[in-house]
Design a protein around this motif. Sequence first.
Motif, PDB file in Angstrom:
ATOM      1  N   ALA A 187       5.661  46.768  74.136  1.00  0.00           N
ATOM      2  CA  ALA A 187       5.281  46.123  75.396  1.00  0.00           C
ATOM      3  C   ALA A 187       5.700  46.949  76.603  1.00  0.00           C
ATOM      4  O   ALA A 187       5.635  46.463  77.741  1.00  0.00           O
ATOM      5  N   LYS A 188       6.141  48.172  76.382  1.00  0.00           N
ATOM      6  CA  LYS A 188       6.542  49.117  77.424  1.00  0.00           C
ATOM      7  C   LYS A 188       7.799  48.673  78.171  1.00  0.00           C
ATOM      8  O   LYS A 188       7.991  49.024  79.342  1.00  0.00           O
ATOM      9  N   GLN A 189       8.649  47.936  77.481  1.00  0.00           N
ATOM     10  CA  GLN A 189       9.928  47.528  78.050  1.00  0.00           C
ATOM     11  C   GLN A 189      11.019  48.494  77.594  1.00  0.00           C
ATOM     12  O   GLN A 189      11.031  48.928  76.438  1.00  0.00           O
ATOM     13  N   PRO A 190      11.962  48.843  78.493  1.00  0.00           N
ATOM     14  CA  PRO A 190      12.976  49.852  78.146  1.00  0.00           C
ATOM     15  C   PRO A 190      13.931  49.381  77.073  1.00  0.00           C
ATOM     16  O   PRO A 190      14.253  48.204  76.983  1.00  0.00           O
ATOM     17  N   LEU A 191      14.363  50.330  76.266  1.00  0.00           N
ATOM     18  CA  LEU A 191      15.251  50.059  75.147  1.00  0.00           C
ATOM     19  C   LEU A 191      16.581  50.781  75.322  1.00  0.00           C
ATOM     20  O   LEU A 191      16.629  51.895  75.853  1.00  0.00           O
ATOM     21  N   MET A 244      16.922  45.538  79.553  1.00  0.00           N
ATOM     22  CA  MET A 244      16.953  46.528  78.493  1.00  0.00           C
ATOM     23  C   MET A 244      17.274  45.863  77.176  1.00  0.00           C
ATOM     24  O   MET A 244      18.166  45.054  77.086  1.00  0.00           O
ATOM     25  N   GLN A 245      16.493  46.215  76.160  1.00  0.00           N
ATOM     26  CA  GLN A 245      16.636  45.562  74.873  1.00  0.00           C
ATOM     27  C   GLN A 245      17.368  46.447  73.888  1.00  0.00           C
ATOM     28  O   GLN A 245      17.283  47.653  73.950  1.00  0.00           O
ATOM     29  N   ALA A 272      11.317  59.217  67.462  1.00  0.00           N
ATOM     30  CA  ALA A 272      12.593  59.410  68.146  1.00  0.00           C
ATOM     31  C   ALA A 272      13.080  58.111  68.768  1.00  0.00           C
ATOM     32  O   ALA A 272      14.279  57.816  68.748  1.00  0.00           O
ATOM     33  N   THR A 273      12.168  57.317  69.313  1.00  0.00           N
ATOM     34  CA  THR A 273      12.560  56.021  69.873  1.00  0.00           C
ATOM     35  C   THR A 273      13.125  55.125  68.781  1.00  0.00           C
ATOM     36  O   THR A 273      14.119  54.417  68.996  1.00  0.00           O
ATOM     37  N   ALA A 274      12.525  55.156  67.597  1.00  0.00           N
ATOM     38  CA  ALA A 274      13.046  54.370  66.473  1.00  0.00           C
ATOM     39  C   ALA A 274      14.430  54.850  66.072  1.00  0.00           C
ATOM     40  O   ALA A 274      15.338  54.038  65.828  1.00  0.00           O
ATOM     41  N   LEU A 275      14.629  56.152  65.993  1.00  0.00           N
ATOM     42  CA  LEU A 275      15.927  56.702  65.606  1.00  0.00           C
ATOM     43  C   LEU A 275      16.983  56.448  66.677  1.00  0.00           C
ATOM     44  O   LEU A 275      18.162  56.287  66.367  1.00  0.00           O
ATOM     45  N   ALA A 276      16.544  56.409  67.933  1.00  0.00           N
ATOM     46  CA  ALA A 276      17.492  56.241  69.038  1.00  0.00           C
ATOM     47  C   ALA A 276      17.841  54.789  69.307  1.00  0.00           C
ATOM     48  O   ALA A 276      18.967  54.479  69.710  1.00  0.00           O
ATOM     49  N   SER A 277      16.870  53.881  69.100  1.00  0.00           N
ATOM     50  CA  SER A 277      17.062  52.493  69.524  1.00  0.00           C
ATOM     51  C   SER A 277      16.993  51.477  68.397  1.00  0.00           C
ATOM     52  O   SER A 277      17.409  50.334  68.570  1.00  0.00           O
ATOM     53  N   GLY A 278      16.419  51.875  67.262  1.00  0.00           N
ATOM     54  CA  GLY A 278      16.236  50.925  66.170  1.00  0.00           C
ATOM     55  C   GLY A 278      15.014  50.050  66.330  1.00  0.00           C
ATOM     56  O   GLY A 278      14.906  49.016  65.684  1.00  0.00           O
ATOM     57  N   THR A 279      14.063  50.461  67.154  1.00  0.00           N
ATOM     58  CA  THR A 279      12.876  49.655  67.439  1.00  0.00           C
ATOM     59  C   THR A 279      11.620  50.473  67.202  1.00  0.00           C
ATOM     60  O   THR A 279      11.503  51.593  67.696  1.00  0.00           O
ATOM     61  N   LYS A 280      10.659  49.900  66.491  1.00  0.00           N
ATOM     62  CA  LYS A 280       9.358  50.529  66.313  1.00  0.00           C
ATOM     63  C   LYS A 280       8.570  50.452  67.620  1.00  0.00           C
ATOM     64  O   LYS A 280       8.598  49.442  68.324  1.00  0.00           O
ATOM     65  N   TYR A 335      16.324  59.437  73.913  1.00  0.00           N
ATOM     66  CA  TYR A 335      17.713  58.984  73.947  1.00  0.00           C
ATOM     67  C   TYR A 335      18.204  58.720  75.370  1.00  0.00           C
ATOM     68  O   TYR A 335      19.253  58.104  75.549  1.00  0.00           O
ATOM     69  N   ILE A 336      17.437  59.184  76.388  1.00  0.00           N
ATOM     70  CA  ILE A 336      17.902  59.096  77.772  1.00  0.00           C
ATOM     71  C   ILE A 336      16.893  58.412  78.691  1.00  0.00           C
ATOM     72  O   ILE A 336      17.271  57.666  79.590  1.00  0.00           O
ATOM     73  N   ALA A 337      15.603  58.657  78.484  1.00  0.00           N
ATOM     74  CA  ALA A 337      14.570  58.241  79.432  1.00  0.00           C
ATOM     75  C   ALA A 337      13.797  57.026  78.927  1.00  0.00           C
ATOM     76  O   ALA A 337      13.924  56.603  77.776  1.00  0.00           O
TER      77      ALA A 337
END
Length: 476
Positions: free
Chosen positions: A119-123, A20-21, A100-108, A153-155
């Motif tokens: 690359a479809k790797q979990p964050l 997980m990144q 939402a992924t950007a807001l939740a993880s900081g990653t585009k 934020y969860i999945a």
Amino acid sequence: MSKSFFALTLLAGAAMTGCMQSTAKPVSTATANTSDTPRNIIMVVADGMGPAYTTAYRNYQDDPATEAVESVVFDDILIGSASTYPHQQSGYVTDSAAAATALASGTKTYNGAIGVDAAKQPLESVMMRARQQGKRTGLAVTSQIVHATPASYIAHDESRKNYNAIADDFYDNRVNGQHIANVMLGGGTRYFERDDRDVLAQFIDDGYAYADSYNRLAAIPQGSDVIGLFADVALPPVLDDKRKNRLAYMTEHAIKHLENDNGFFLLVEASQIDWAGHSNDIASAMAEMHDLAQTMEMLREYVEAHPDTLVILTADHSTGGLTVGARGDYRWSPEFLSAMQASVGTIASNMGDEAAPGAYVAGQLGFTLSDDEVARFDELAGEPDVNKREAQLKQFLDEKTNTGWTTSGHTGVDVEVFAFGAGSQALAGQHDNTDIAAVIFEHLKGSSMQTPVSDNKGTPSGDDDACDFKEDWRCH
């Protein structure tokens, strides 16, 4: 059936990341002001709320008896703005999942991705980090809780359409052997109570209190782990909901169950501003904005009493290309929206059963119609296609208010950032949406996770009809 593209690894008692990144950009101490680190963080996402929505809401709330246009809560807490573009493979206009992924993880990431990178790797999300640090965590949304924003934020899923698999993630994904969210409030019973797997029963077996109505939510003892699912899919539009402050109500109860000595992280989403934008429905847009405004007023009072709390509000993107004024006419007339008794969709659905459709429509809209307008709706009631009736009612309200729309989709404009409470100054100025996650991660100082969470998805499965609702734009 979906194909597994992540290995299932559930290691109780361990922290998460390994594969997980967490790639959020670091924020300097000078920017984040660590001496003002919050104990509680409340992240509010107003889905689809571009700058035109807050302007329109100010005018909608204006007292026409005064010369000035009075300010509203959003004016008092505005602190900056943010760009919203997704990963380069998806261009300049984001969908809710990538945002939402950007807001939740900081990653585009690419449009459609839930909690995974390009690359479809979990964050790792900020909610996961908060849970890893011993905070209680939760969410309160007006969509189904497996919709794009809360899911990110969860999945972890390559497609936002995999609602059933995302619901499985809500149960299967763990931090330190514990479920990621202590409190989950919104819609989506159909995804948790299924023939192939009863995820709801699994949560109940794990000690979660269950509420299927607002009243039952109120009866749950304070400090409980709670799953509240109040609709089969999404909650009704606020114009049709018996509780006109539904988001503030859920948020207040979520906080009640999350408060503890270690602090909490809460995600709140005003989900249906976006749906009103997709549908070019100005009446629902302003009603959903009012639902959000009541929530922000309540949160301001909460921060006054709990100054160690940070509240952030932003949008994931803007929807519909709303314009305040249209067709070369320098007028906008929100007074035609102030007394709505039901949503346009409900009015359109019911008018065909009325003996006097025009009079019924006038009563539901809350203003007097001319004889020609009454005759127009008497005739429209004979249209067998409810969607065409609804479209005509929306067009009528656009004409009365002089509202414009440029699209039924998203736009790529920057969105506003609002914040108050401990550490809020770190969000002042112009940012990218990933910077918001970086600020939260900075406030959630602690070791990174070490063990991957479980994921078991590939192409959409068991959910092939998940987006085949009347409002297909709910999948965008």
